[in-house]
Write an enzyme that holds these catalytic residues in place. Structure first.
Site, mmCIF file in Angstrom:
data_model
loop_
_atom_site.group_PDB
_atom_site.id
_atom_site.type_symbol
_atom_site.label_atom_id
_atom_site.label_comp_id
_atom_site.label_asym_id
_atom_site.label_seq_id
_atom_site.Cartn_x
_atom_site.Cartn_y
_atom_site.Cartn_z
ATOM 1 N N ASP A 177 -30.736 82.575 24.099
ATOM 2 C CA ASP A 177 -31.349 81.401 24.735
ATOM 3 C C ASP A 177 -30.951 81.374 26.207
ATOM 4 O OD1 ASP A 177 -32.509 80.724 22.359
ATOM 5 O OD2 ASP A 177 -31.651 78.719 22.257
ATOM 6 N N HIS A 178 -29.670 81.593 26.465
ATOM 7 C CA HIS A 178 -29.251 81.705 27.864
ATOM 8 C C HIS A 178 -30.022 82.832 28.554
ATOM 9 C CE1 HIS A 178 -25.861 79.019 28.561
ATOM 10 N NE2 HIS A 178 -25.359 79.325 27.382
#
Lengths: 412, 403
Positions: A177-178
């Site tokens: 996600d990062h």
């Protein structure tokens, strides 16, 4: 004062969670006008982080999610009901005034909303449209759904995190996600550079899983060139280093419960420095003097080092080893790396942002500093519909009574 | 590599001078793969990365390090000795032709050589310099040593990764993710600075801290502490949390693993799961199938009633267990596709090479062949991730630099 770096850029932002919202956070911190479009009927809860823990106090609901605030600083938030004709008209007006449209829905959602790339381009010929979903918009799995851990599983990143002879440890958070957000930001910035130089917009179809699949270092070349797969006995063993080979290279226990230190020796000189610090007969063993010998005896070497580190204070040991020229780092807990790490406090890495309801809350800042147009984080994430007046009035020129009317009709 | 003319790329016409380094090589690669003319500067004896395993055919060779190949695609290569006056002079002339300098030299070294950003403005007044360093160019730890392992340990990710059993050491994820996280920020910085220059004509200096980059790449571990002073604890194959959660990783019938993600929650999901069990001929072996049927026939499942309402609790548990049961009876791949086709979000845990061979990524053209000037065969590299429509930037220019 807002950053001036990207103040000429406006983003029509449908992103959510971290995989999407993290990308426009970068743009907003550098001064772009990022307008989050949220659904008033579902209270913006497509982005579940709006109402998820952690919370600053006992208050709950869609304006109190701590993660949402962290990922949406410096953005504007408006509500818009795209089920209504008037809602779609208003979105068209916003798109006409936007340089970028960003989203991380499942593939096909923007088409169903009536705002696929062709429609966006009709509204704004040089629009930059960046979609970010797990498998991209084409291919056999285009309709499959993902979230961070699924992306990590499919891209090989879960598999390559683990110790020899054990099941995968994977990532204890949504690393992709990062990182998916970083690639979405990179895609937006690349397309903006291209537009600045040519006048052309474009659609970037970003597949988060493909992004993850690029992150294996030389392992895929070892497979395609040498025919050596990662699925083989003893591998992965990711606290050790196969590329390049190093030993010792591991995470060792220290004093305290569940407290650890990472130590790596990149060459014989660093090993000699470590051995001198250990100052024991076993460390002077000539089999350990050269790298190949240490690799051959790596299990035994690791056991001996673990006995030596056990009982030592990891921060004192880290200081001593660094002074002696050996790469070492305590495995830091969140409190330690956020509040007590001198390199972090001097950087200003965790600024306080003011949220309209939560008050002042510390958030992740950015690990970069620009000499002329640095980032700036002052405002927290927007409450649901917080900037309706500013955007519908200021950007689209609607009067207060027209905005009231939209509210009454359930459009915003 | 196809014989068609290369498509235009996003960074066509931008020149980057990269002082070769292990920490920053991936940033240069990303810029080069997207079309920038990246000139990679090595010392006369070559980069230490040329000595890194694995090697082509396992033969140590400065031109055969696959590590070097991987991190230096699409770049051009030159050698320069910055410790000599003529080397520095050549470097200044090179920088004068460049838009951007990417460097990871030890803090203070370029100042001592008078090759720092301010000094180089004499060569190019609108120069952008991106300096990526372990802990920043200032501060008490600026000279500390680091490897990818120590970076991820000190920066936070390692604390969150590992196994339920905390007598086992926490784990560094493989693949140089610490370096690569730092490089993602270096690339975002470079592109942002280029956009500023496009708008204002001005260059600037950007400092990037690798340690800080990892420190803001830990998701909940950071914001649970920042918001409510909570500390997450690592768990096998799933998110580190303040309080333990149920396992989500399962070994399938073929010995490979899958991740089951979020169990079914809606009546249609229970109905599809139940039908799948029947299609596989496994319904009779799964005694709790009746609860799946009950879940399918309800109007809805109120998750807040788990634990208090016996029927809801049993239905929810039966859904989770049914997924585990099916997974234990079929291969990890069939579990992945079977569940996804039924709208249930699960994933097969692939080794990297299995992902690269998967039909989906092949259909999207993910692996691309590149030519290397020396070896006699094409190499399949994983391609950069951005698929661009309309004005494709899809073009991996060349192999890796040779000296």
């Amino acid at each position: 004062m807002k950053s001036s770096a990207l103040r000429h850029i406006r983003v029509c932002d449908f992103t959510g969670q971290l995989a999407g919202a993290g990308s426009t956070k970068w743009l907003a911190a550098f001064g772009a006008e990022v307008i989050r479009i949220e659904d008033p009927v579902r209270k913006g809860l497509w982005d579940i982080l709006r109402a998820m823990p952690p919370f600053v106090d006992e208050r709950r609901g869609h304006d109190f999610g701590g993660g949402f605030n962290n990922h949406n600083v410096e953005k504007l938030g408006i509500t818009l009901n795209l089920r209504t004709e008037r809602g779609r008209e208003l979105l068209a007006e916003i798109v006409k005034r936007s340089d970028v449209v960003a989203e991380n829905f499942a593939s096909g959602v923007m088409e169903r909303l009536g705002f696929g790339y062709e429609r966006l381009r009709e509204l704004r010929p040089d629009v930059i449209y960046v979609s970010n979903c797990g498998f991209g918009h084409t291919g056999p799995y285009a309709a499959y759904k993902t979230w961070g851990p699924i992306v990590q599983a499919l891209s090989g990143l879960t598999f390559t995190s683990g110790l020899s002879g054990r099941e995968p440890a994977g990532w204890g958070y949504s690393y992709m996600d990062h990182t998916g957000a970083y690639y979405q930001a990179i895609a937006i910035l690349l397309a903006l550079v291209h537009r600045a130089r040519t006048g052309e917009g474009q659609w970037v179809d970003l597949s988060c899983t493909e992004a993850g699949l690029t992150l294996h270092g030389a392992a895929l070349l070892d497979y395609t060139v040498n025919g050596r797969p990662m699925r083989r006995p003893g591998i992965p063993d990711s606290n050790r280093s196969q590329s390049p080979r190093m030993a010792p290279h591991g995470v060792y226990p220290t004093a305290g419960e569940d407290r650890w230190i990472a130590i790596a020796c990149r060459d014989d000189r660093e090993w000699a420095a470590l051995a001198a610090r250990i100052d024991a007969e076993w460390a002077r063993d000539s089999r350990y003097a050269g790298r190949d010998g240490r690799i051959e005896q790596e299990d035994e070497l690791d056991r001996s080092i673990a006995v030596w580190t056990q009982g030592q204070d990891r921060f004192a040991l880290q200081e001593e080893l660094q002074k002696a020229g050996v790469p070492a780092a305590a495995v830091q807990l969140p409190a330690e790396r956020i509040d007590e790490d001198p390199s972090v406090t001097s950087w200003g890495l965790f600024p306080e942002a003011t949220h309209s309801k939560m008050g002042r809350v510390r958030v992740d800042g950015l690990p970069v500093h620009f000499s002329k147009t640095d980032w700036h984080i002052e405002h927290g994430g927007p409450c649901l519909g917080e900037h309706n007046e500013r955007v519908y009035g200021g950007l689209l020129g609607l009067s207060p009574s027209e905005i009231d009317g939209l509210r009454g009709e359930g459009v915003i | 590599m196809s014989s068609a003319a290369p498509a235009p790329t996003a960074l066509d016409g931008i020149r980057v001078v990269e002082l070769s380094s292990e920490l920053g090589a991936f940033a240069g690669k990303l810029l080069a793969d997207m079309g920038a003319d990246v000139v990679c500067v090595e010392p006369p004896e070559g980069s230490p990365m040329r000595g890194y395993e694995p090697f082509r055919c396992d033969v140590p060779d400065p031109e055969g390090s696959l590590y070097w190949w991987h991190y230096n695609t699409s770049k051009r290569g030159v050698t320069l000795d910055l410790d000599t006056a003529s080397g520095r002079d050549a470097f200044r002339r090179l920088v004068a032709t460049a838009d951007l300098l990417l460097e990871c030299e030890p803090p203070g070294r370029l100042e001592r050589l008078r090759l720092d950003h301010d000094a180089l403005l004499r060569e190019r007044s609108d120069l952008i310099t991106v300096s990526l360093s372990p802990f920043g160019s200032q501060g008490p730890r600026r000279d500390w040593l680091l490897t990818d392992l120590t970076l991820l340990a000190g920066g936070g990710p390692v604390w969150s990764c590992g196994y339920d059993d905390h007598s086992i050491a926490p784990v560094r994820g493989g693949g140089n993710q610490g370096y690569q996280t730092a490089c993602h920020y270096a690339v975002m910085s470079a592109l942002t600075a280029i956009l500023v220059r496009e708008a204002t004509g001005e260059g600037q200096h950007v400092g990037v801290s690798a340690h800080a980059a990892c420190n803001v790449t830990t998701e909940m571990a950071s914001y649970h502490w920042l918001v409510s002073r909570g500390t997450v604890q690592r768990q096998t194959g799933r998110h580190a949390m303040e309080h333990p959660t149920l396992p989500t990783q399962i070994e399938c019938a073929d010995g490979r693993h899958a991740t089951t993600g979020v169990p079914p929650r809606t009546p249609p999901e229970f109905a599809r799961l139940h039908e799948w069990l029947i299609e596989l001929g496994l319904e009779a072996e799964y005694p709790e199938a009746i609860f799946l049927r009950m879940g399918a026939e309800r109007d809805g499942i109120d998750l807040s009633q788990i634990g208090s309402d016996d029927e809801v609790t049993a239905i929810f548990a039966a859904g989770r267990e049914a997924l585990n049961f099916i997974a234990s009876r079929i291969s990890a791949y069939d579990f992945f596709t079977g569940a996804q086709q039924r709208g249930i979000t699960v994933g097969v845990i692939y080794a990297p090479e299995e992902a690269m061979e998967d039909e989906h990524f092949r259909a999207r053209g993910f692996p691309v062949a590149v030519e290397h000037p020396e070896p006699r065969r094409d190499l399949h590299l994983s391609r950069r991730t951005l698929r661009v429509r309309e004005d494709p930037v899809a073009h991996l220019a060349a192999g890796t630099p040779t000296r």
